[in-house]
Design an enzyme around this catalytic site. Sequence first.
Site, mmCIF file in Angstrom:
data_model
loop_
_atom_site.group_PDB
_atom_site.id
_atom_site.type_symbol
_atom_site.label_atom_id
_atom_site.label_comp_id
_atom_site.label_asym_id
_atom_site.label_seq_id
_atom_site.Cartn_x
_atom_site.Cartn_y
_atom_site.Cartn_z
ATOM 1 C CG ASP A 108 32.062 62.649 67.466
ATOM 2 O OD1 ASP A 108 31.000 63.037 66.953
ATOM 3 O OD2 ASP A 108 32.310 61.452 67.688
ATOM 4 C CG ASP A 115 26.708 59.383 69.395
ATOM 5 O OD1 ASP A 115 26.267 58.960 70.466
ATOM 6 O OD2 ASP A 115 26.058 60.139 68.641
#
Length: 220
Positions: free
Chosen positions: A16, A18
């Site tokens: 991922d 953020d």
Amino acid sequence: MATEPVVLTARALLLDMDGTLVNSDAVVERIWRRWAADHGLDGDHVMSVVHGRQGHASMAVLLPDRPVEQNLADNARMLAAETADMDGVIEVPGATAFLAALTGTPHALVTSADVALSTARMTAAGLPLPAIRVTAESVGASKPDPEGFLKGAAELGVDPADCVVFEDSGAGITAGIAAGMRVVGVGPRAAEHGPDVTVRDLTEVRVAALPDGRVQLTVG
């Protein structure tokens, strides 16, 4: 957070962005709290929903009676605002060294951001973009749906069970688990969502290549 180091082995990593590689909390807070105020919603409640999801998916949760087309149009405006605002966007501690250690190891970025936003935030944080990226444009369903992680594994040519996901949000951790992958939770939001192991940041992850092509992760 992990108390004793956990050792995981994998053939590929799915990352991922953020909250995991990039700390974009400052801009996310600014833009989504402004959106919450404009729509008469509680800012804290909105912030409890938006992490990890595509913007239009968050809006569908928060304003369930609003037409999809309106959410998509609003999401496009939000993405433009986020892409123009890099103030306070920095790397999560350890991200540079972590990505450097993955040289030669199959890995992909799997993010709910679109191409423009993910490129801008990774660049602002001084991080290299992985060669394989699954962005908002690549999927039909946002996290917590597992589509993005399954697509990342397929593009890397690796069985989902041989992948480890790095995630910070409830939506992302749920997606990783639903994809049949092991999940390392990163940061303060992660622990309550049931990842296999949780770390404060990426300084608590050590990467070693194994002779058979797998990667060994010492986490915690």
